[in-house]
Write a protein that holds these residues in place. Structure first.
Motif, PDB file in Angstrom:
ATOM      1  N   ASN A  36       0.839  -1.190   0.000  1.00  0.00           N
ATOM      2  CA  ASN A  36       0.000   0.000   0.000  1.00  0.00           C
ATOM      3  C   ASN A  36       0.879   1.247   0.000  1.00  0.00           C
ATOM      4  OD1 ASN A  36      -2.429  -1.354   0.006  1.00  0.00           O
ATOM      5  ND2 ASN A  36      -2.672  -1.322   2.227  1.00  0.00           N
ATOM      6  N   GLY A  37       0.555   2.204  -0.878  1.00  0.00           N
ATOM      7  CA  GLY A  37       1.330   3.430  -0.955  1.00  0.00           C
ATOM      8  C   GLY A  37       2.513   3.365  -1.892  1.00  0.00           C
ATOM      9  N   THR A 441      -6.569  11.272   8.399  1.00  0.00           N
ATOM     10  CA  THR A 441      -5.563  11.244   7.327  1.00  0.00           C
ATOM     11  C   THR A 441      -5.035   9.832   7.061  1.00  0.00           C
ATOM     12  OG1 THR A 441      -3.694  11.622   8.844  1.00  0.00           O
ATOM     13  CG2 THR A 441      -4.843  13.567   8.003  1.00  0.00           C
ATOM     14  N   SER A 443      -5.014   5.898   5.805  1.00  0.00           N
ATOM     15  CA  SER A 443      -5.594   5.120   4.716  1.00  0.00           C
ATOM     16  C   SER A 443      -6.505   4.046   5.298  1.00  0.00           C
ATOM     17  CB  SER A 443      -4.500   4.469   3.885  1.00  0.00           C
ATOM     18  OG  SER A 443      -3.805   3.495   4.661  1.00  0.00           O
ATOM     19  N   GLU A 446      -4.468   1.444   7.121  1.00  0.00           N
ATOM     20  CA  GLU A 446      -3.968   1.903   8.417  1.00  0.00           C
ATOM     21  C   GLU A 446      -5.082   1.894   9.466  1.00  0.00           C
ATOM     22  OE1 GLU A 446      -0.377   4.892   6.965  1.00  0.00           O
ATOM     23  OE2 GLU A 446      -2.466   5.570   6.890  1.00  0.00           O
ATOM     24  N   HIS A 471      -9.341  -3.841   3.403  1.00  0.00           N
ATOM     25  CA  HIS A 471      -8.397  -2.740   3.194  1.00  0.00           C
ATOM     26  C   HIS A 471      -6.947  -3.159   3.479  1.00  0.00           C
ATOM     27  CE1 HIS A 471     -11.633   0.209   2.681  1.00  0.00           C
ATOM     28  NE2 HIS A 471     -12.258  -0.441   3.650  1.00  0.00           N
TER      29      HIS A 471
END
Length: 686
Positions: A36-37, A441, A443, A446, A471
């Motif tokens: 992720n990211g 803020t 994701s 997270e 997720h």
């Protein structure tokens, strides 16, 4: 084909890609994977033309038609099937061309438009759209329901159906399985396996990737590496590549050390100076290999429960559902006569189609919904850890991970110090200043890790997990699987992630209205075969019903605007057809038949109204209650957003919001059931 050569891409100050190069061949199905990211969604935006490379070349055939799932939540009163049909752009353009030609009374243009409609498959377009919706789990009774009446998850399914409806040469799918249950996921796999175009898909479901892809693009540290084969093949090839790279780096370091030792020893000796100098030049020419650095694996474990009651709980003649707010106070039962015993150490996967009551069962066991009848007996010392998607929504946007844990520690572990909580959060990748990052803020992944952290801290002995992986990336899913296998308590798991179900569960319950909860005697492969056979049986039933239904009545005579095209068609028709068209008006006896038909139809409508009166009355009550819940939700959310409220009041508001969400979910399931009953009555009435 798609070709990227030495592409660099920045988003703000962050460099996402540097020197990225790869090729995707026509008709190839490719999985795009990475943490992720790492930039996967940005790469999608680059392929779709929404972003442009800062450097390098991106080549995509200009004639390729692009299909992708829109991320914006649709807001329209349009019916679900019509909304999906509108996603077929060639069909929509052909309809627009026909309308323009009719307005201009242009016979030639009308003929061309009809040809375009035929090429676009207009004759069976609605049937194809309905098949997509049914495959993705929509009830037949809701195929024409307004889009605005669907929840967020169902609207994303509508967006997926709309993307699949549109003919495309390149299909980009970003996490298409997130809002699907296992039944719809199996259907989507089969659909994508037959898709003839080029597919690039982002997914964290390894079995889904294995089923639909033949190549893998791995995004890591700003580079994109192509591997032949599906995700399982990628894992094996990458492990081999890393092993070889590490061995090559080790050998080079030994060679460098040997050369440097010779240089240091003999540089000052006149007899060896020339040899030492040649080794200096060899070192300078050597292309240094970088050390093999991989991101640290994520892992965590559930704490040992303080007690393990056996049985954990017993459900005796339990009815699961909700109590309506209607004056008669009638109960709405989703599952009845549930008789189950949950033992210590069991790993149970809960299977069933969407809307059949899986979440209702889990919520009843968790205490979110009270049982309508029957008895739930809990073992002494039972401690439940409940993961639901609503829990992620209930995290306060202005909260931080550390603040959340401090409050939790006061409730379940008053002696915890701040440093202990920081260390604990570090296990879930909230380290350093990230413990002070606002939840708003974070994701989705997270937030999910933060919810997992709160569950682990409470040391439960019974885990109720309702779609915990939506997720989570592949590494975190793997960590969750390992942690669940090491967990000493009991697990009840609802998930569409088959890899997780296979690795964790050793028994399955099958949930369904009309049959309650029963053991499923088989594994996931048996369940998938059962689903496919049930789907084929339903399709054969629909085909048989379509063949048995009377042929549609002839279309009315063409309007003046269409007359020229109609006449042109008639001029080339067989003589018998032209003669039939010129036949005088029907006899008086035949003219009387429509009046008799109208009376019969009116009587049939009255019988249908009488047969469905109870359902329609309850449906009106459900609609009214849903509207009241929507208003209450808006009121509570507004109150939660207001600053300066004390913590106790905020907690009470959060509890109210949770109850509103739970009742809304159950009411939506009842809404589906009522429409299904009305639809069945219509089908029986014929």
């Amino acid at each position: 084909m798609i070709q990227l050569r030495e592409v660099a891409l920045r988003r703000g100050a962050r460099l996402l890609f540097e020197g990225a190069s790869f090729t995707v061949n026509p008709g190839e199905h490719v999985g795009l994977v990475g943490r992720n990211g790492s930039g996967k969604s940005s790469l999608f935006a680059l392929l779709a033309g929404r972003l442009h490379a800062d450097r390098g070349d991106v080549e995509i055939p200009p004639r390729w038609r692009l299909g992708e799932v829109a991320q914006a939540m649709p807001e329209t009163d349009q019916g679900a099937t019509d909304y999906v049909l509108a996603g077929d752009l060639p069909l929509a353009q052909a309809h627009e061309a026909l309308a323009a030609a009719e307005t201009a009374d242009d016979g030639h243009a009308m003929a061309e438009a009809h040809v375009a409609l035929e090429e676009a498959g207009a004759f069976d377009a609605r049937a194809r759209a309905e098949a997509l919706l049914l495959g993705l789990g929509f009830e037949a009774a809701r195929l024409d329901a307004p889009v605005n009446l669907f929840s967020g998850g169902w609207r994303m399914r509508l967006q997926l159906a709309r993307a699949l409806m549109c003919p495309s040469d390149l299909l980009l799918l970003d996490e298409p399985t997130n809002h699907l249950d296992l039944d719809a996921l199996v259907w989507l796999e089969n659909w994508l396996q037959r898709y003839a175009g080029t597919l690039v898909v982002i997914s964290h479901d390894r079995e889904f990737l294995d089923a639909v892809t033949q190549a893998t693009l791995h995004v890591e540290e700003g580079r994109v590496t192509r591997y032949g084969g599906n995700y399982s093949a990628f894992e094996a090839l990458r492990a081999e590549r890393l092993t070889l790279a590490a061995a090559a780096y080790s050998r080079q370091q030994e060679r460098i050390a040997h050369l440097q030792h010779f240089i240091d020893r003999f540089r000052a000796k006149a007899t060896k100076a020339r040899q030492a100098q040649s080794r200096v030049k060899a070192l300078e020419r050597m292309e240094r290999l970088a050390p093999v650095l991989t991101a640290a694996d994520f892992s965590f474990e559930f704490r040992e429960p303080p007690a393990l009651p056996d049985p954990m709980l017993v459900l005796a003649d339990v009815h699961c559902g909700y109590r309506t707010a209607a004056a008669d106070g009638a109960d709405v039962t989703i599952l009845d006569d549930v008789n189950r015993t949950v033992r210590a150490g069991q790993r149970i996967g809960i299977l069933g189609a969407n809307g059949q009551g899986k979440s209702t069962l889990v919520k009843t066991i968790a205490g979110v919904l009270p049982p309508l009848a029957g008895r739930i007996t809990e073992g002494k010392g039972l401690a439940i850890g409940y993961f639901a998607q609503q829990e992620m929504d209930l995290l306060a946007e202005d909260d931080t991970p550390l603040e959340r844990m401090v409050r939790l520690a006061r409730e379940v572990s008053p002696q915890a110090r701040e440093q202990e909580l920081r260390n604990f959060l570090g296990q879930f990748r909230f380290d350093g200043e990230r413990v002070h990052q606002r939840v708003g803020t974070l994701s989705g992944g997270e937030r999910a890790r933060l919810v997992l952290a709160t569950i682990v801290w409470q040391r439960p002995n019974l885990l109720l997990l309702d779609e915990p992986t939506n997720h989570l990336d592949l590494d975190t899913r793997e960590a969750l699987s390992l942690a669940l296998n090491e967990f000493e308590g009991t697990v009840l798991l609802v998930s569409h992630d088959r890899a997780l179900l296979r690795e964790v569960c050793d028994a399955f319950w099958l949930v369904g209205r009309g049959r309650g909860v029963e053991d499923f005697d088989g594994d996931l492969d048996d369940y998938q075969r059962w689903l496919l056979e049930a789907s084929r049986t339903a399709a054969r039933g629909r085909e048989a019903a379509a063949r048995a239904s009377p042929a549609p009545s002839p279309a009315p005579s063409p309007a003046p605007a269409r007359r020229s095209a109609h006449n042109a068609h008639a001029a080339h028709a067989p003589q018998g057809a032209q003669a039939a068209a010129a036949t005088p008006a029907a006899s008086p006896a035949a003219a009387a038949r429509p009046r008799d038909d109208r009376k019969a139809k009116a009587a049939a409508r009255q019988r249908l109204a009488d047969a469905t009166r109870a359902q329609r009355v309850e449906l009106a009550q459900v609609d009214k209650r849903l509207a009241a819940l929507a208003a209450e939700r808006a009121e509570v959310e507004s109150a939660l957003a207001a600053p300066g409220r004390p913590g106790a009041e905020m907690a009470e508001l959060a509890r109210r919001l949770a109850h509103v969400a739970a009742e809304t979910a159950v009411l939506e399931e009842r809404w589906l059931e009522l429409h299904s009953q009305i639809d069945s009555a219509r089908a029986t009435a014929g």
